[in-house]
Design a protein around this motif. Sequence first.
Motif, PDB file in Angstrom:
ATOM      1  N   MET A   1       0.824  -1.220   0.000  1.00 31.59           N
ATOM      2  CA  MET A   1       0.000   0.000   0.000  1.00 31.59           C
ATOM      3  C   MET A   1       0.860   1.274   0.000  1.00 31.59           C
ATOM      4  O   MET A   1       0.534   2.260  -0.654  1.00 31.59           O
ATOM      5  CB  MET A   1      -0.915   0.011   1.239  1.00 31.59           C
ATOM      6  N   LEU A   2       1.992   1.207   0.748  1.00 26.80           N
ATOM      7  CA  LEU A   2       2.895   2.366   0.789  1.00 26.80           C
ATOM      8  C   LEU A   2       3.511   2.608  -0.565  1.00 26.80           C
ATOM      9  O   LEU A   2       3.621   3.747  -1.027  1.00 26.80           O
ATOM     10  CB  LEU A   2       3.977   2.128   1.855  1.00 26.80           C
ATOM     11  N   LEU A   3       3.878   1.497  -1.253  1.00 30.59           N
ATOM     12  CA  LEU A   3       4.466   1.655  -2.573  1.00 30.59           C
ATOM     13  C   LEU A   3       3.443   2.209  -3.557  1.00 30.59           C
ATOM     14  O   LEU A   3       3.771   3.057  -4.406  1.00 30.59           O
ATOM     15  CB  LEU A   3       5.001   0.302  -3.068  1.00 30.59           C
ATOM     16  N   ASP A   4       2.201   1.710  -3.441  1.00 33.62           N
ATOM     17  CA  ASP A   4       1.153   2.228  -4.324  1.00 33.62           C
ATOM     18  C   ASP A   4       0.935   3.735  -4.093  1.00 33.62           C
ATOM     19  O   ASP A   4       0.736   4.504  -5.042  1.00 33.62           O
ATOM     20  CB  ASP A   4      -0.148   1.461  -4.099  1.00 33.62           C
ATOM     21  N   ALA A   5       0.954   4.134  -2.793  1.00 36.98           N
ATOM     22  CA  ALA A   5       0.767   5.565  -2.481  1.00 36.98           C
ATOM     23  C   ALA A   5       1.903   6.408  -3.039  1.00 36.98           C
ATOM     24  O   ALA A   5       1.695   7.499  -3.579  1.00 36.98           O
ATOM     25  CB  ALA A   5       0.661   5.753  -0.972  1.00 36.98           C
ATOM     26  N   LEU A   6       3.133   5.874  -2.939  1.00 36.54           N
ATOM     27  CA  LEU A   6       4.272   6.626  -3.473  1.00 36.54           C
ATOM     28  C   LEU A   6       4.193   6.731  -4.985  1.00 36.54           C
ATOM     29  O   LEU A   6       4.489   7.789  -5.561  1.00 36.54           O
ATOM     30  CB  LEU A   6       5.579   5.944  -3.054  1.00 36.54           C
ATOM     31  N   GLN A   7       3.776   5.654  -5.648  1.00 32.11           N
ATOM     32  CA  GLN A   7       3.693   5.691  -7.098  1.00 32.11           C
ATOM     33  C   GLN A   7       2.608   6.661  -7.559  1.00 32.11           C
ATOM     34  O   GLN A   7       2.771   7.383  -8.548  1.00 32.11           O
ATOM     35  CB  GLN A   7       3.419   4.285  -7.637  1.00 32.11           C
ATOM     36  N   ASN A   8       1.504   6.673  -6.842  1.00 31.99           N
ATOM     37  CA  ASN A   8       0.413   7.567  -7.223  1.00 31.99           C
ATOM     38  C   ASN A   8       0.754   9.047  -6.970  1.00 31.99           C
ATOM     39  O   ASN A   8       0.277   9.930  -7.680  1.00 31.99           O
ATOM     40  CB  ASN A   8      -0.869   7.204  -6.474  1.00 31.99           C
ATOM     41  N   ASN A   9       1.572   9.324  -5.927  1.00 37.29           N
ATOM     42  CA  ASN A   9       1.890  10.716  -5.545  1.00 37.29           C
ATOM     43  C   ASN A   9       3.328  11.126  -5.908  1.00 37.29           C
ATOM     44  O   ASN A   9       3.831  12.142  -5.430  1.00 37.29           O
ATOM     45  CB  ASN A   9       1.691  10.910  -4.038  1.00 37.29           C
ATOM     46  N   LEU A  10       4.009  10.326  -6.701  1.00 35.31           N
ATOM     47  CA  LEU A  10       5.410  10.635  -7.025  1.00 35.31           C
ATOM     48  C   LEU A  10       5.523  11.962  -7.770  1.00 35.31           C
ATOM     49  O   LEU A  10       6.441  12.763  -7.493  1.00 35.31           O
ATOM     50  CB  LEU A  10       5.989   9.492  -7.876  1.00 35.31           C
ATOM     51  N   ALA A  11       4.617  12.195  -8.621  1.00 34.65           N
ATOM     52  CA  ALA A  11       4.666  13.448  -9.391  1.00 34.65           C
ATOM     53  C   ALA A  11       4.537  14.662  -8.470  1.00 34.65           C
ATOM     54  O   ALA A  11       5.250  15.666  -8.600  1.00 34.65           O
ATOM     55  CB  ALA A  11       3.566  13.454 -10.447  1.00 34.65           C
ATOM     56  N   TRP A  12       3.615  14.547  -7.498  1.00 33.43           N
ATOM     57  CA  TRP A  12       3.450  15.659  -6.550  1.00 33.43           C
ATOM     58  C   TRP A  12       4.680  15.847  -5.668  1.00 33.43           C
ATOM     59  O   TRP A  12       5.078  16.974  -5.365  1.00 33.43           O
ATOM     60  CB  TRP A  12       2.214  15.405  -5.690  1.00 33.43           C
ATOM     61  N   LEU A  13       5.280  14.712  -5.290  1.00 36.45           N
ATOM     62  CA  LEU A  13       6.488  14.811  -4.458  1.00 36.45           C
ATOM     63  C   LEU A  13       7.627  15.470  -5.225  1.00 36.45           C
ATOM     64  O   LEU A  13       8.342  16.343  -4.707  1.00 36.45           O
ATOM     65  CB  LEU A  13       6.909  13.420  -3.975  1.00 36.45           C
ATOM     66  N   LEU A  14       7.761  15.065  -6.483  1.00 36.71           N
ATOM     67  CA  LEU A  14       8.807  15.692  -7.299  1.00 36.71           C
ATOM     68  C   LEU A  14       8.535  17.181  -7.511  1.00 36.71           C
ATOM     69  O   LEU A  14       9.452  18.010  -7.493  1.00 36.71           O
ATOM     70  CB  LEU A  14       8.907  14.979  -8.647  1.00 36.71           C
ATOM     71  N   LEU A  15       7.286  17.507  -7.697  1.00 30.28           N
ATOM     72  CA  LEU A  15       6.926  18.919  -7.861  1.00 30.28           C
ATOM     73  C   LEU A  15       7.225  19.723  -6.602  1.00 30.28           C
ATOM     74  O   LEU A  15       7.735  20.853  -6.657  1.00 30.28           O
ATOM     75  CB  LEU A  15       5.445  19.020  -8.232  1.00 30.28           C
ATOM     76  N   ALA A  16       6.926  19.128  -5.410  1.00 28.23           N
ATOM     77  CA  ALA A  16       7.197  19.829  -4.146  1.00 28.23           C
ATOM     78  C   ALA A  16       8.694  20.048  -3.952  1.00 28.23           C
ATOM     79  O   ALA A  16       9.151  21.115  -3.525  1.00 28.23           O
ATOM     80  CB  ALA A  16       6.610  19.041  -2.993  1.00 28.23           C
ATOM     81  N   VAL A  17       9.466  18.993  -4.288  1.00 29.56           N
ATOM     82  CA  VAL A  17      10.933  19.134  -4.159  1.00 29.56           C
ATOM     83  C   VAL A  17      11.449  20.216  -5.101  1.00 29.56           C
ATOM     84  O   VAL A  17      12.311  21.032  -4.752  1.00 29.56           O
ATOM     85  CB  VAL A  17      11.624  17.784  -4.424  1.00 29.56           C
ATOM     86  N   LEU A  18      10.922  20.246  -6.320  1.00 27.08           N
ATOM     87  CA  LEU A  18      11.329  21.247  -7.288  1.00 27.08           C
ATOM     88  C   LEU A  18      10.992  22.662  -6.814  1.00 27.08           C
ATOM     89  O   LEU A  18      11.786  23.594  -6.969  1.00 27.08           O
ATOM     90  CB  LEU A  18      10.655  20.972  -8.643  1.00 27.08           C
ATOM     91  N   VAL A  19       9.825  22.798  -6.204  1.00 32.17           N
ATOM     92  CA  VAL A  19       9.423  24.114  -5.679  1.00 32.17           C
ATOM     93  C   VAL A  19      10.363  24.559  -4.567  1.00 32.17           C
ATOM     94  O   VAL A  19      10.790  25.729  -4.500  1.00 32.17           O
ATOM     95  CB  VAL A  19       7.962  24.067  -5.193  1.00 32.17           C
ATOM     96  N   VAL A  20      10.713  23.612  -3.694  1.00 33.85           N
ATOM     97  CA  VAL A  20      11.638  23.962  -2.603  1.00 33.85           C
ATOM     98  C   VAL A  20      12.988  24.383  -3.162  1.00 33.85           C
ATOM     99  O   VAL A  20      13.602  25.365  -2.715  1.00 33.85           O
ATOM    100  CB  VAL A  20      11.785  22.761  -1.635  1.00 33.85           C
ATOM    101  N   ILE A  21      13.458  23.632  -4.170  1.00 33.40           N
ATOM    102  CA  ILE A  21      14.757  23.982  -4.769  1.00 33.40           C
ATOM    103  C   ILE A  21      14.680  25.343  -5.440  1.00 33.40           C
ATOM    104  O   ILE A  21      15.603  26.167  -5.320  1.00 33.40           O
ATOM    105  CB  ILE A  21      15.177  22.892  -5.764  1.00 33.40           C
ATOM    106  N   LEU A  22      13.586  25.604  -6.153  1.00 31.65           N
ATOM    107  CA  LEU A  22      13.436  26.905  -6.809  1.00 31.65           C
ATOM    108  C   LEU A  22      13.420  28.048  -5.801  1.00 31.65           C
ATOM    109  O   LEU A  22      14.023  29.103  -6.015  1.00 31.65           O
ATOM    110  CB  LEU A  22      12.148  26.901  -7.654  1.00 31.65           C
ATOM    111  N   ILE A  23      12.693  27.843  -4.695  1.00 42.18           N
ATOM    112  CA  ILE A  23      12.661  28.895  -3.661  1.00 42.18           C
ATOM    113  C   ILE A  23      14.048  29.107  -3.064  1.00 42.18           C
ATOM    114  O   ILE A  23      14.490  30.245  -2.848  1.00 42.18           O
ATOM    115  CB  ILE A  23      11.631  28.526  -2.571  1.00 42.18           C
ATOM    116  N   PHE A  24      14.753  28.029  -2.814  1.00 41.06           N
ATOM    117  CA  PHE A  24      16.088  28.123  -2.244  1.00 41.06           C
ATOM    118  C   PHE A  24      17.032  28.856  -3.196  1.00 41.06           C
ATOM    119  O   PHE A  24      17.870  29.655  -2.760  1.00 41.06           O
ATOM    120  CB  PHE A  24      16.620  26.715  -1.940  1.00 41.06           C
ATOM    121  N   LYS A  25      16.878  28.583  -4.494  1.00 41.29           N
ATOM    122  CA  LYS A  25      17.733  29.248  -5.472  1.00 41.29           C
ATOM    123  C   LYS A  25      17.309  30.697  -5.720  1.00 41.29           C
ATOM    124  O   LYS A  25      18.132  31.538  -6.075  1.00 41.29           O
ATOM    125  CB  LYS A  25      17.680  28.476  -6.791  1.00 41.29           C
TER     126      LYS A  25
END
Length: 292
Positions: free
Chosen positions: A1-25
């Motif tokens: 179930m955890l893997l399924d949740a990660l696969q379904n929300n991977l795009a959002w997680l990557l987007l959140a990380v990208l936003v954090v990196i953009l803000i930091f930069k």
Amino acid sequence: MLLDALQNNLAWLLLAVLVVILIFKAVKIVPQSEQHVIERFGRLRAVLGPGINMITPFIDRVAHKISILERQLPTASQDAITRDNVLVQVDTSVFYRITEPEKTVYRIRDVDSAISTTVAGIVRAEIGKMDLDEVQANRSQLITTIKAHVEDAVDDWGIQVTRAEILDVNLDQATRNAMMQQLNAERARRAQVTEAEGKKRAVELGADAELYASEQTAKARRILADAEAYATQVVALAINENGLEAAQYQIALKQVEALNVMGNGSGNQTIVVPAQALEAFGDAFKLLKGRG
């Protein structure tokens, strides 16, 4: 179930990380004592002041971090020749601060070396216009002139010269010996002038004393003359009031007193009395008798 949740929300997680990196930069915090020069594709984009600043991430970058604190150049020594051909060694120090980092970064490579070279040239040029005595006596004016010329020279580099100092002016040993001989000669001359002035003053005071003594002697003689004139006037008045007999009486008394003094002298004395003296005695007795 955890893997399924990660696969379904991977795009959002990557987007959140990208936003954090953009803000930091994108967010740049600049300290109070610095200014940051921002370049975009190798060209000057902006100069960030102290505080929170925003830039375009991955496009803009901090190319230079410039301290705006006041700086002091190391003490530099340079030789210079004065107008009267005296070789001196001048120790100088300059304080400056960067006010326009974009000019300093893109117009000059080594700021400290450039300022040191500029100061050395200006110092040699200004000292060459002055005699050695003027350099020693007008140091503050020389410092002001050097500071003004350095400010004009480094204005295109975005630098403000806050202070320029001449720490010392050194001479070679031969020049020092010559100056010492000159100083000793000047001291000897002043001593001779002082001695001559003292003698002159003594002569003036002596002359004033003689003049004062002469004036007092003249005053005394005038007083004696006035007294003699007064006595003569009194005698003349007595003769006028009492007749000639009063004058003859006084003369007879004087003659008697003179003979009396001669007779009272010490030792055995023989006094020869002239006939006129005897007649004086007789006249005096007659006058006394007549007065009685």
